[in-house]
Design a protein around this motif. Sequence first.
Motif, short mmCIF file in Angstrom:
data_model
loop_
_atom_site.label_atom_id
_atom_site.label_comp_id
_atom_site.label_asym_id
_atom_site.label_seq_id
_atom_site.Cartn_x
_atom_site.Cartn_y
_atom_site.Cartn_z
N GLY A 23 -19.00 7.91 -12.57
CA GLY A 23 -17.79 8.51 -12.00
C GLY A 23 -17.84 8.54 -10.49
O GLY A 23 -18.91 8.52 -9.89
N HIS A 24 -16.64 8.60 -9.88
CA HIS A 24 -16.57 8.74 -8.42
C HIS A 24 -16.45 10.24 -8.10
O HIS A 24 -15.44 10.72 -7.62
N GLY A 25 -17.53 10.97 -8.41
CA GLY A 25 -17.54 12.42 -8.17
C GLY A 25 -18.89 12.84 -7.64
O GLY A 25 -19.89 12.13 -7.84
N PRO B 262 -5.74 14.51 0.24
CA PRO B 262 -7.20 14.42 0.29
C PRO B 262 -7.81 15.82 0.20
O PRO B 262 -7.12 16.81 0.38
N ARG B 263 -9.13 15.88 -0.05
CA ARG B 263 -9.75 17.22 -0.11
C ARG B 263 -10.09 17.71 1.29
O ARG B 263 -10.18 16.95 2.25
N LYS B 264 -10.32 19.06 1.35
CA LYS B 264 -10.77 19.71 2.57
C LYS B 264 -12.21 20.16 2.34
O LYS B 264 -12.68 20.20 1.19
N SER C 154 4.40 8.84 -10.73
CA SER C 154 5.74 8.38 -10.30
C SER C 154 5.64 7.14 -9.43
O SER C 154 6.47 6.23 -9.52
N VAL C 155 4.59 7.05 -8.60
CA VAL C 155 4.42 5.85 -7.76
C VAL C 155 4.19 4.63 -8.65
O VAL C 155 4.82 3.58 -8.45
N ALA C 156 3.33 4.77 -9.64
CA ALA C 156 3.03 3.62 -10.52
C ALA C 156 4.30 3.14 -11.23
O ALA C 156 4.55 1.93 -11.34
N ALA D 230 -17.19 0.48 -4.99
CA ALA D 230 -17.44 -0.37 -3.81
C ALA D 230 -17.84 0.51 -2.63
O ALA D 230 -18.78 0.20 -1.88
N LEU D 231 -17.13 1.62 -2.49
CA LEU D 231 -17.42 2.56 -1.40
C LEU D 231 -18.76 3.26 -1.61
O LEU D 231 -19.59 3.34 -0.70
N ASP D 232 -18.95 3.76 -2.82
CA ASP D 232 -20.20 4.50 -3.10
C ASP D 232 -21.40 3.57 -2.94
O ASP D 232 -22.46 3.99 -2.45
N ASP E 216 5.58 5.03 2.48
CA ASP E 216 5.22 6.46 2.48
C ASP E 216 6.49 7.28 2.30
O ASP E 216 7.59 6.79 2.54
N ILE E 217 6.31 8.53 1.85
CA ILE E 217 7.52 9.37 1.72
C ILE E 217 7.87 10.07 3.04
O ILE E 217 8.98 10.54 3.21
N LYS E 218 6.91 10.17 3.93
CA LYS E 218 7.18 10.83 5.23
C LYS E 218 8.06 9.91 6.08
O LYS E 218 7.66 8.79 6.41
N GLU E 219 9.24 10.39 6.44
CA GLU E 219 10.23 9.58 7.17
C GLU E 219 9.65 8.92 8.42
O GLU E 219 9.12 9.61 9.30
N GLY E 220 9.71 7.61 8.47
CA GLY E 220 9.30 6.88 9.67
C GLY E 220 7.81 6.66 9.82
O GLY E 220 7.37 5.89 10.69
N PHE E 221 7.01 7.32 8.99
CA PHE E 221 5.56 7.31 9.17
C PHE E 221 4.96 5.92 8.92
O PHE E 221 4.21 5.39 9.74
N ALA E 222 5.34 5.32 7.79
CA ALA E 222 4.82 3.98 7.46
C ALA E 222 5.31 2.95 8.48
O ALA E 222 4.58 2.03 8.86
N GLY F 266 -9.75 0.91 -10.56
CA GLY F 266 -10.03 2.07 -9.71
C GLY F 266 -11.09 1.73 -8.68
O GLY F 266 -12.14 1.18 -9.00
N MET F 267 -10.79 2.04 -7.41
CA MET F 267 -11.76 1.77 -6.33
C MET F 267 -12.56 3.03 -6.02
O MET F 267 -12.01 4.04 -5.64
N GLY F 268 -13.85 2.93 -6.18
CA GLY F 268 -14.77 4.03 -5.86
C GLY F 268 -16.17 3.46 -5.72
O GLY F 268 -16.88 3.71 -4.74
N ILE G 174 0.87 -1.18 0.00
CA ILE G 174 0.00 0.00 0.00
C ILE G 174 0.91 1.23 0.00
O ILE G 174 1.68 1.44 0.94
N VAL G 175 0.84 2.00 -1.07
CA VAL G 175 1.68 3.20 -1.17
C VAL G 175 0.85 4.39 -0.70
O VAL G 175 -0.17 4.73 -1.31
N GLY G 176 1.30 5.02 0.38
CA GLY G 176 0.54 6.07 1.05
C GLY G 176 -0.02 5.48 2.34
O GLY G 176 -1.03 4.78 2.32
N ALA G 177 0.71 5.72 3.44
CA ALA G 177 0.32 5.10 4.73
C ALA G 177 -0.54 6.06 5.56
O ALA G 177 -0.53 6.00 6.78
N GLY H 255 0.93 13.93 -10.56
CA GLY H 255 2.38 13.71 -10.55
C GLY H 255 2.76 12.61 -9.57
O GLY H 255 3.61 11.76 -9.87
N ILE H 256 2.12 12.61 -8.41
CA ILE H 256 2.43 11.60 -7.39
C ILE H 256 2.05 10.21 -7.90
O ILE H 256 2.85 9.26 -7.85
N VAL H 257 0.83 10.08 -8.41
CA VAL H 257 0.34 8.76 -8.85
C VAL H 257 1.20 8.22 -9.98
O VAL H 257 1.56 7.04 -10.00
#
Length: 311
Positions: free
Chosen positions: A174-176, A81-83, A101-103, A146-148, A32-38, A142-144, A5-8, A97-99
């Motif tokens: 769409g998941h929107g 995530p959104r606010k 490079s992660v892929a 199942a949640l919706d 995760d990219i945050k040091e020590g977080f994952a 894409g997962m959306g 799981i990328v993104g802890a 950009g994140i997705v």
Amino acid sequence: MKVTIVGAGNVGASCADVISYRGIASEVVLLDIKEGFAEGKAMDIMQCATTTGFNTQVSGVTNDYSKTVNSDVVVITSGIPRKPGMTREELIGINAGIVKSVAENILKFSPNTIIVVVSNPMDTMTYLTLKATGLPKNRIIGMGGALDSSRFKYYLSKALNKPANDVQGMVIGGHGDTTMIPLTRLASYNGAPVANYLSQEELDKVAADTMVGGATLTGLLGTSAWYAPGASVAYLVDSILNNQNKMIACSVLLEGEYGQSDICLGVPCIIGKNGVEEIVDIKLNDAEKATFAKSADAVRAMNGDLKAVLA
Ligand SMILES: NC(=O)C1=CN([C@@H]2O[C@H](COP(=O)(O)OP(=O)(O)OC[C@H]3O[C@@H](n4cnc5c(N)ncnc54)[C@H](O)[C@@H]3O)[C@@H](O)[C@H]2O)C=CC1
Ligand SMILES: O=C([O-])CC(=O)C(=O)O
């Protein structure tokens, strides 16, 4: 079976928690990219093993993709995530950009993996992952939906005043906030159409509440939801790893199905060991077909913004 799981963050860690608690995989790597977080999240989850009684090995790494080697499934939950007050679409600038490079990093170590895309705007991020990796379409999901769909069943159960597990229903499109399509005509209470028990006005309210389900939680929490999203990803991963062949609404590449091509959008899929095993035609009526086409137009317009990232 191994899941990375990328993104802890909230969704990723919640997903790891459900996967381990339910013994869905033997190994989970959080990155995760945050040091020590994952590492911290993994240690916290592992310290549940003796009290909740699971044997899954959960580990965490800071940006070290070599530890993800030979993953059967990789889940992408990295990104912002959104606010409150924002739409999911507004996240595209940072998350694309994140997705991407992660892929690309994932594939260096797990060339045969199945990728589950969660980061928002999810349908567009799924399309981006497909284009950036060139993987066969059955391996990008894409997962959306199942949640919706779980939110749809929650709101239906409240309106019916009956247990959610006695309610069946699906959300496609769409998941929107404006592109989701809760299929009220096909929803049922243990096999009987929900329209037998709910007025059109009540059904319309259930559909409207479902569509803004994520926004409602974002308003309450100050950031978007994670328990149901994490559990929904785990549900999808379970169907893949344990070859359950469940029908789950997922965002997948359409090549003529539902009248659409060159787009990833939520449709009912059979999910098994190869990822997307089949796209199911659930026979929409004309009004539903028109709503689906409108949803596709909106997602396609959003995909147009990927030109710079994909160039
Ligand atoms: N498809 C769906 O149904 C849902 C999608 N989401 C989306 O999932 C994403 C994650 O949401 P949350 O977990 O709540 O956010 P979060 O902020 O709690 O976690 C995101 C994590 O990603 C990490 N990250 C950022 N860039 C990274 C990179 N390049 N490599 C590795 N890790 C990186 C961050 O350090 C952070 O820990 C958001 O885009 C959100 O909109 C959230 C809920 C449901
Ligand atoms: O609402 C959001 O931004 C996160 C998400 O996709 C959801 O919870 O459905």
